[in-house]
Design a protein around this motif. Sequence first.
Motif, PDB file in Angstrom:
ATOM      1  N   ARG A 116       0.834  -1.195   0.000  1.00  0.00           N
ATOM      2  CA  ARG A 116       0.000   0.000   0.000  1.00  0.00           C
ATOM      3  C   ARG A 116       0.878   1.258   0.000  1.00  0.00           C
ATOM      4  N   TYR A 117       0.236   2.383  -0.261  1.00  0.00           N
ATOM      5  CA  TYR A 117       0.915   3.665  -0.274  1.00  0.00           C
ATOM      6  C   TYR A 117       0.490   4.487   0.942  1.00  0.00           C
ATOM      7  N   GLU A 118       1.417   5.337   1.394  1.00  0.00           N
ATOM      8  CA  GLU A 118       1.068   6.304   2.426  1.00  0.00           C
ATOM      9  C   GLU A 118       1.358   7.699   1.902  1.00  0.00           C
ATOM     10  N   LYS A 119       0.600   8.665   2.394  1.00  0.00           N
ATOM     11  CA  LYS A 119       0.765  10.043   1.957  1.00  0.00           C
ATOM     12  C   LYS A 119       1.883  10.698   2.736  1.00  0.00           C
ATOM     13  N   ARG A 120       2.743  11.394   2.026  1.00  0.00           N
ATOM     14  CA  ARG A 120       3.820  12.158   2.643  1.00  0.00           C
ATOM     15  C   ARG A 120       3.923  13.510   1.956  1.00  0.00           C
ATOM     16  N   HIS A 121       4.644  14.423   2.587  1.00  0.00           N
ATOM     17  CA  HIS A 121       4.853  15.729   1.967  1.00  0.00           C
ATOM     18  C   HIS A 121       6.203  16.303   2.373  1.00  0.00           C
ATOM     19  N   LYS A 122       6.684  17.228   1.570  1.00  0.00           N
ATOM     20  CA  LYS A 122       7.897  17.996   1.864  1.00  0.00           C
ATOM     21  C   LYS A 122       7.571  19.468   1.648  1.00  0.00           C
ATOM     22  N   THR A 123       8.250  20.333   2.405  1.00  0.00           N
ATOM     23  CA  THR A 123       8.107  21.775   2.192  1.00  0.00           C
ATOM     24  C   THR A 123       9.387  22.302   1.555  1.00  0.00           C
ATOM     25  N   LEU A 124       9.218  23.332   0.743  1.00  0.00           N
ATOM     26  CA  LEU A 124      10.326  23.858  -0.045  1.00  0.00           C
ATOM     27  C   LEU A 124      10.225  25.381  -0.088  1.00  0.00           C
ATOM     28  N   PRO A 125      11.228  26.096   0.429  1.00  0.00           N
ATOM     29  CA  PRO A 125      11.185  27.563   0.297  1.00  0.00           C
ATOM     30  C   PRO A 125      11.594  27.984  -1.113  1.00  0.00           C
ATOM     31  N   ALA A 126      10.919  28.990  -1.649  1.00  0.00           N
ATOM     32  CA  ALA A 126      11.219  29.485  -2.993  1.00  0.00           C
ATOM     33  C   ALA A 126      11.068  30.995  -3.025  1.00  0.00           C
TER      34      ALA A 126
END
Length: 173
Positions: A116-126
Motif C-alpha cells: 500500500r501507499y502512504e501520503k507524505r509531503h515535503k516543504t520547499l522555500p522558494a
Amino acid sequence: ATCRGPWAHAAEMATIDKIDQTKQAFQKQDTIFIGSKRAVQKKTFGREARYWKNVGLGIKTPKEAIDGLYVDKKCPFTSNVTIRGRLLSGTVKTTKMDRTIIIRRDYLHFIPKYHRYEKRHKTLPAHCSPCFRLNPGDQVLVGQCRPLSKTVRFNVIKVTKKAGGDRKGFAKF
C-alpha cells in the motif's frame, strides 16, 4: 526621498522617482545606467529603460515583469539569475516572508510489506518575484537556480492554477 544634488537632471530624476524605492538601499537594475548621458543620447518615447529577459523552457515572461517598476535582484525575469536544473510543482503554503514563499509538495510512498501507499509531503522555500501575486493554495511551478539564501534554491517561474476555496488537505489525490 532620493538625494537630489546639483548634478541631477530632470530626466534622470523622473526615472528614479518612478522606480519603487521602499527599501533602505537605493534600488536600481544593474544593467540599466541611470546617468544623465543616457537621457541626452537616446529618447525612450515615454517609456523608461527596463531590463527583462525570457527564461526559456517555454515560460512566458509576465507582463508585470516587462512593464512593472519593481527592482528585484533575485527575479529570474529582471536580473541575472538563471533557471537551470530541476522544475518542480507544488502548492503555496505560506506567503508570510518578504518575497519568499513556502511550497508544499505531496507524494505517495510505497510500503512493500502491506502493498500500500502512504501520503507524505515535503516543504520547499522558494523566491517569489513581485511580478506574481500569490495566495496560499495557488499551484506554482518553480525552477532551480543558484543559492539565493541559506535555504532558498528555487524561484517561482509560473502560476499554474489560482486557489479556489479550500487549501487544506491532500489536494493531489
